[in-house]
Design a protein around this motif. Structure first.
Motif, PDB file in Angstrom:
ATOM      1  N   HIS A 155     -28.754  -6.329   1.853  1.00  9.53           N
ATOM      2  CA  HIS A 155     -29.708  -7.163   1.135  1.00  9.53           C
ATOM      3  C   HIS A 155     -30.902  -6.344   0.642  1.00  9.53           C
ATOM      4  O   HIS A 155     -31.370  -6.509  -0.502  1.00  9.53           O
ATOM      5  CB  HIS A 155     -30.177  -8.297   2.041  1.00  9.53           C
ATOM      6  CG  HIS A 155     -31.033  -9.292   1.348  1.00  9.53           C
ATOM      7  ND1 HIS A 155     -32.425  -9.181   1.287  1.00  9.53           N
ATOM      8  CD2 HIS A 155     -30.728 -10.452   0.660  1.00  9.53           C
ATOM      9  CE1 HIS A 155     -32.925 -10.197   0.632  1.00  9.53           C
ATOM     10  NE2 HIS A 155     -31.922 -10.992   0.235  1.00  9.53           N
ATOM     11  N   ARG A 156     -31.402  -5.477   1.476  1.00  9.87           N
ATOM     12  CA  ARG A 156     -32.563  -4.666   1.107  1.00  9.87           C
ATOM     13  C   ARG A 156     -32.264  -3.789  -0.104  1.00  9.87           C
ATOM     14  O   ARG A 156     -33.073  -3.714  -1.054  1.00  9.87           O
ATOM     15  CB  ARG A 156     -32.966  -3.801   2.299  1.00  9.87           C
ATOM     16  CG  ARG A 156     -34.051  -2.773   2.013  1.00  9.87           C
ATOM     17  CD  ARG A 156     -34.616  -2.185   3.300  1.00  9.87           C
ATOM     18  NE  ARG A 156     -33.622  -1.875   4.308  1.00  9.87           N
ATOM     19  CZ  ARG A 156     -32.891  -0.759   4.322  1.00  9.87           C
ATOM     20  NH1 ARG A 156     -33.026   0.132   3.370  1.00  9.87           N
ATOM     21  NH2 ARG A 156     -32.028  -0.557   5.290  1.00  9.87           N
ATOM     22  N   ASN A 157     -31.146  -3.095  -0.134  1.00  6.67           N
ATOM     23  CA  ASN A 157     -30.800  -2.212  -1.247  1.00  6.67           C
ATOM     24  C   ASN A 157     -30.431  -2.993  -2.510  1.00  6.67           C
ATOM     25  O   ASN A 157     -30.719  -2.543  -3.628  1.00  6.67           O
ATOM     26  CB  ASN A 157     -29.653  -1.293  -0.846  1.00  6.67           C
ATOM     27  CG  ASN A 157     -30.121  -0.148   0.036  1.00  6.67           C
ATOM     28  OD1 ASN A 157     -30.734   0.824  -0.441  1.00  6.67           O
ATOM     29  ND2 ASN A 157     -29.869  -0.247   1.351  1.00  6.67           N
ATOM     30  N   ILE A 158     -29.815  -4.155  -2.342  1.00  7.31           N
ATOM     31  CA  ILE A 158     -29.480  -4.975  -3.516  1.00  7.31           C
ATOM     32  C   ILE A 158     -30.758  -5.422  -4.217  1.00  7.31           C
ATOM     33  O   ILE A 158     -30.872  -5.355  -5.454  1.00  7.31           O
ATOM     34  CB  ILE A 158     -28.625  -6.192  -3.092  1.00  7.31           C
ATOM     35  CG1 ILE A 158     -27.203  -5.750  -2.723  1.00  7.31           C
ATOM     36  CG2 ILE A 158     -28.574  -7.243  -4.195  1.00  7.31           C
ATOM     37  CD1 ILE A 158     -26.346  -6.847  -2.092  1.00  7.31           C
ATOM     38  N   LEU A 185     -24.787  -5.253  -8.602  1.00  9.37           N
ATOM     39  CA  LEU A 185     -25.793  -5.529  -7.582  1.00  9.37           C
ATOM     40  C   LEU A 185     -26.366  -4.257  -6.980  1.00  9.37           C
ATOM     41  O   LEU A 185     -27.559  -4.198  -6.667  1.00  9.37           O
ATOM     42  CB  LEU A 185     -25.172  -6.396  -6.462  1.00  9.37           C
ATOM     43  CG  LEU A 185     -24.827  -7.847  -6.855  1.00  9.37           C
ATOM     44  CD1 LEU A 185     -24.051  -8.521  -5.712  1.00  9.37           C
ATOM     45  CD2 LEU A 185     -26.089  -8.643  -7.179  1.00  9.37           C
ATOM     46  N   LEU A 186     -25.541  -3.236  -6.764  1.00 14.75           N
ATOM     47  CA  LEU A 186     -26.010  -2.002  -6.147  1.00 14.75           C
ATOM     48  C   LEU A 186     -25.970  -0.827  -7.130  1.00 14.75           C
ATOM     49  O   LEU A 186     -26.009   0.329  -6.712  1.00 14.75           O
ATOM     50  CB  LEU A 186     -25.175  -1.675  -4.897  1.00 14.75           C
ATOM     51  CG  LEU A 186     -25.528  -2.548  -3.668  1.00 14.75           C
ATOM     52  CD1 LEU A 186     -24.523  -2.340  -2.552  1.00 14.75           C
ATOM     53  CD2 LEU A 186     -26.946  -2.236  -3.180  1.00 14.75           C
ATOM     54  N   GLY A 224     -23.694   8.013   5.924  1.00 14.17           N
ATOM     55  CA  GLY A 224     -23.321   7.461   7.223  1.00 14.17           C
ATOM     56  C   GLY A 224     -23.295   5.935   7.227  1.00 14.17           C
ATOM     57  O   GLY A 224     -22.544   5.341   7.994  1.00 14.17           O
ATOM     58  N   SER A 225     -24.089   5.291   6.414  1.00 13.31           N
ATOM     59  CA  SER A 225     -24.127   3.822   6.332  1.00 13.31           C
ATOM     60  C   SER A 225     -25.095   3.433   5.228  1.00 13.31           C
ATOM     61  O   SER A 225     -26.050   4.143   4.934  1.00 13.31           O
ATOM     62  CB  SER A 225     -24.586   3.216   7.651  1.00 13.31           C
ATOM     63  OG  SER A 225     -24.798   1.824   7.506  1.00 13.31           O
ATOM     64  N   ILE A 226     -24.858   2.282   4.597  1.00 15.01           N
ATOM     65  CA  ILE A 226     -25.789   1.763   3.592  1.00 15.01           C
ATOM     66  C   ILE A 226     -27.141   1.464   4.210  1.00 15.01           C
ATOM     67  O   ILE A 226     -28.167   1.430   3.523  1.00 15.01           O
ATOM     68  CB  ILE A 226     -25.199   0.485   2.940  1.00 15.01           C
ATOM     69  CG1 ILE A 226     -26.009   0.062   1.706  1.00 15.01           C
ATOM     70  CG2 ILE A 226     -25.094  -0.628   3.968  1.00 15.01           C
ATOM     71  CD1 ILE A 226     -25.875   1.002   0.556  1.00 15.01           C
TER      72      ILE A 226
END
Length: 233
Positions: A155-158, A185-186, A224-226
């Motif tokens: 949600h934060r990156n979107i 979205l990203l 490593g992770s979004i």
């Protein structure tokens, strides 16, 4: 004293002697006949059949060995008869058991087994057709594919990249200048989307679910992770 004259003794003539002999003979014969005549008991005993003595097969009187052999044969015959009776009883019991088993099988055959209830089909999970629903559906797919990420990280990156607009396009950065603008979205470019596309999602860059999962897959490979992304990536 009177003068008695004694009678002269009678002379036995030859005739008298013969007659006396005949009378004596007849008396003796009668006496003998009377003595020789059997009593009733003796007559009955005389006419009673004599006891039958057992004889062997050759007609001779049976010896102790013959009687022992006959006893063994009699016992063998009795044992054989008893065994036959036991065998007949056992056969009857087995026959009765077979009939019982057959009836049991027949009853089972008549009573059809109930079909096992079918497992209810899994109801497809429904997601709202909005940003919250897109993120939640993407997270379920990421979990199934082993791609790390959280609701907060996505949600934060979107919100930073597109403000939640699945059709957002960047026409001013270096990627746009190079002819491959960032979309969705990203904000993913087409080559990155093609390389990290997640199977099971539409192969369309601006599809919300396909865009989120491809971007999360790329971020997991590079960072490593979004969740670890806080700026342009």
């Amino acid at each position: 004293m009177p003068n008695f004259t004694l009678p002269r003794p009678a002379r036995l003539t030859r005739t008298h002697k013969v007659s006396a002999a005949l009378v004596a003979t007849a008396g003796c014969a009668a006496a003998l006949a009377f003595t020789a005549a059997p009593s009733d008991a003796e007559t009955t005993a005389a006419h009673a059949p004599a006891a039958v003595k057992p004889v062997s097969a050759n007609g001779l009187p049976m010896t102790a060995k013959d009687r022992a052999d006959d006893g063994k044969q009699a016992r063998a015959v009795a044992s054989s008869v008893a065994a036959g009776l036991k065998g007949t009883a056992a056969e009857k019991q087995n026959h009765a058991a077979d009939q019982t088993a057959n009836r049991s099988v027949e009853r089972k055959a008549l009573v059809a087994p109930k079909a096992a209830p079918k497992a209810p089909k899994a109801t497809p999970k429904r997601y709202a057709n909005n940003l919250d629903g897109w993120i939640r559906e993407s997270l379920d797919i990421m979990k199934a594919k082993g791609i790390p990420g959280s609701y907060e990280g996505l949600h934060r990156n979107i919100m930073r990249e597109s403000s939640g607009n699945p059709n957002a396009v960047n026409n001013w950065d270096i990627n746009a200048i190079n002819g491959v603008p960032s979309k969705g979205l990203l904000q993913v470019i087409q080559p990155t989307f093609d390389a990290y596309h997640v199977s099971g999602t539409p192969h369309k860059l601006t599809d919300p679910i396909a865009n989120i999962t491809a971007a999360a897959n790329y971020a997991a490979d590079r960072y490593g992770s979004i969740d670890n992304v806080d700026s342009a990536y």
